[in-house]
Structures are given as C-alpha cells and as structure tokens.
Motif scaffolding. Structure first.
Motif, mmCIF file in Angstrom:
data_model
loop_
_atom_site.group_PDB
_atom_site.id
_atom_site.type_symbol
_atom_site.label_atom_id
_atom_site.label_comp_id
_atom_site.label_asym_id
_atom_site.label_seq_id
_atom_site.Cartn_x
_atom_site.Cartn_y
_atom_site.Cartn_z
ATOM 1 N N ILE A 100 0.861 -1.184 0.000
ATOM 2 C CA ILE A 100 0.000 0.000 0.000
ATOM 3 C C ILE A 100 0.895 1.231 0.000
ATOM 4 N N ARG A 101 0.714 2.068 -0.985
ATOM 5 C CA ARG A 101 1.526 3.276 -1.144
ATOM 6 C C ARG A 101 0.843 4.489 -0.522
ATOM 7 N N ILE A 102 -0.496 4.535 -0.620
ATOM 8 C CA ILE A 102 -1.265 5.660 -0.099
ATOM 9 C C ILE A 102 -2.471 5.127 0.667
ATOM 10 N N THR A 103 -2.743 5.734 1.812
ATOM 11 C CA THR A 103 -3.959 5.443 2.566
ATOM 12 C C THR A 103 -4.754 6.741 2.663
ATOM 13 N N ILE A 104 -6.042 6.663 2.337
ATOM 14 C CA ILE A 104 -6.920 7.835 2.405
ATOM 15 C C ILE A 104 -7.973 7.565 3.465
ATOM 16 N N ILE A 105 -8.014 8.454 4.465
ATOM 17 C CA ILE A 105 -8.994 8.323 5.536
ATOM 18 C C ILE A 105 -9.896 9.548 5.550
ATOM 19 N N ASN A 106 -11.063 9.381 6.125
ATOM 20 C CA ASN A 106 -12.011 10.492 6.208
ATOM 21 C C ASN A 106 -12.521 10.652 7.629
ATOM 22 N N VAL B 273 -11.485 10.421 11.065
ATOM 23 C CA VAL B 273 -10.238 10.342 11.823
ATOM 24 C C VAL B 273 -10.522 9.858 13.244
ATOM 25 N N ASP B 274 -9.827 8.772 13.652
ATOM 26 C CA ASP B 274 -9.974 8.275 15.014
ATOM 27 C C ASP B 274 -8.803 8.771 15.868
ATOM 28 N N GLU B 275 -8.745 8.343 17.100
ATOM 29 C CA GLU B 275 -7.704 8.813 18.017
ATOM 30 C C GLU B 275 -6.297 8.557 17.491
ATOM 31 N N GLU B 276 -6.133 7.466 16.778
ATOM 32 C CA GLU B 276 -4.817 7.099 16.257
ATOM 33 C C GLU B 276 -4.274 8.155 15.310
ATOM 34 N N TYR B 277 -5.150 8.827 14.559
ATOM 35 C CA TYR B 277 -4.718 9.768 13.536
ATOM 36 C C TYR B 277 -5.202 11.200 13.765
ATOM 37 N N GLU B 278 -5.795 11.512 14.917
ATOM 38 C CA GLU B 278 -6.435 12.810 15.082
ATOM 39 C C GLU B 278 -5.490 14.003 15.011
ATOM 40 N N GLU B 279 -4.223 13.819 15.238
ATOM 41 C CA GLU B 279 -3.269 14.928 15.250
ATOM 42 C C GLU B 279 -2.503 15.074 13.930
ATOM 43 N N ILE B 280 -2.867 14.337 12.906
ATOM 44 C CA ILE B 280 -2.071 14.346 11.674
ATOM 45 C C ILE B 280 -2.379 15.559 10.801
ATOM 46 N N ASP B 281 -1.429 15.864 9.943
ATOM 47 C CA ASP B 281 -1.612 16.890 8.926
ATOM 48 C C ASP B 281 -2.458 16.303 7.796
ATOM 49 N N PRO B 282 -2.961 17.170 6.881
ATOM 50 C CA PRO B 282 -3.743 16.628 5.759
ATOM 51 C C PRO B 282 -2.978 15.593 4.934
ATOM 52 N N VAL B 283 -1.647 15.767 4.821
ATOM 53 C CA VAL B 283 -0.808 14.787 4.121
ATOM 54 C C VAL B 283 0.377 14.471 5.033
ATOM 55 N N THR B 284 0.533 13.205 5.378
ATOM 56 C CA THR B 284 1.579 12.781 6.296
ATOM 57 C C THR B 284 2.338 11.604 5.684
ATOM 58 N N PHE B 285 3.658 11.609 5.841
ATOM 59 C CA PHE B 285 4.481 10.499 5.370
ATOM 60 C C PHE B 285 4.801 9.611 6.562
ATOM 61 N N MET B 286 4.557 8.298 6.393
ATOM 62 C CA MET B 286 4.806 7.345 7.472
ATOM 63 C C MET B 286 5.752 6.260 6.969
ATOM 64 N N GLY B 287 6.628 5.783 7.842
ATOM 65 C CA GLY B 287 7.562 4.740 7.458
ATOM 66 C C GLY B 287 8.744 5.314 6.699
ATOM 67 N N GLN B 288 9.608 4.420 6.224
ATOM 68 C CA GLN B 288 10.810 4.836 5.503
ATOM 69 C C GLN B 288 11.112 3.874 4.368
ATOM 70 N N GLY B 289 11.834 4.385 3.382
ATOM 71 C CA GLY B 289 12.307 3.557 2.276
ATOM 72 C C GLY B 289 11.177 2.846 1.560
ATOM 73 N N ASP B 290 11.339 1.534 1.362
ATOM 74 C CA ASP B 290 10.332 0.746 0.655
ATOM 75 C C ASP B 290 9.023 0.640 1.430
ATOM 76 N N ASN B 291 9.070 0.906 2.726
ATOM 77 C CA ASN B 291 7.867 0.815 3.556
ATOM 78 C C ASN B 291 7.166 2.157 3.731
ATOM 79 N N GLU B 292 7.640 3.192 3.024
ATOM 80 C CA GLU B 292 7.016 4.503 3.172
ATOM 81 C C GLU B 292 5.595 4.494 2.609
ATOM 82 N N MET B 293 4.706 5.159 3.337
ATOM 83 C CA MET B 293 3.323 5.274 2.915
ATOM 84 C C MET B 293 2.889 6.715 3.117
ATOM 85 N N VAL B 294 2.033 7.187 2.228
ATOM 86 C CA VAL B 294 1.462 8.523 2.349
ATOM 87 C C VAL B 294 0.063 8.368 2.930
#
Length: 83
Positions: A33-39, A41-62
């Motif tokens: 999975i390269r991109i995850t789109i949520i609408n 937002v639960d507690e896990e993601y409530e503080e995120i920016d509109p676009v956030t990069f997670m992970g590194q290298g081959d495991n990076e996800m937007v």
C-alpha cells in the motif's frame, strides 16, 4: 502499488478506479500500500496533517486525510505520490 481507502468515500474510490488505480479497503488491503486515504479520523490519527508520510524507504506510505481536503486536492496528491 495500491491505495487503501476508508469506507464512506465511495465517490472518491470510483474516481480513482476510473483513473486506473488499484483501490483496496482501508485496514484490509494487504501489503504494497503506497497511499492510505482516511475520512473519519480516530484517536490514532487525530493529530495528523492533511498529508503525512509514514515509514521509511520501501515501507514509506502517504496518509491523506480527506476530511481536510477537497476531492480534487486528494486526487492531485494521489497523482503526485503514485508516480
């Protein structure tokens, strides 16, 4: 590369599929999975920016918070980060 998308974003899902993207259900899409789109937002993601990069290298996800962006903006980010 896949796009995981949260339930409730059916119109956006159809637009992305019509552009040729592989779209899978959020939290049930398996690997590569390269991109995850949520609408909803639960507690896990409530503080995120509109676009956030997670992970590194081959495991990076937007992570895109569609509740903070228009459909046009979401699609523009997908086009940018899927290529």
């Amino acid at each position: 590369m896949k796009i995981a998308i949260q339930v409730g974003l059916g119109e956006l899902t159809e637009k992305l599929k019509s552009k040729g993207y592989e779209v899978v259900p959020f939290r049930d899409g398996g690997s590569d999975i390269r991109i995850t789109i949520i609408n909803d937002v639960d507690e896990e993601y409530e503080e995120i920016d509109p676009v956030t990069f997670m992970g590194q290298g081959d495991n990076e996800m937007v992570l895109i918070d569609a509740s903070k962006l228009s459909q046009t903006e979401v699609i523009a980010y997908v086009d940018k980060y899927m290529h």
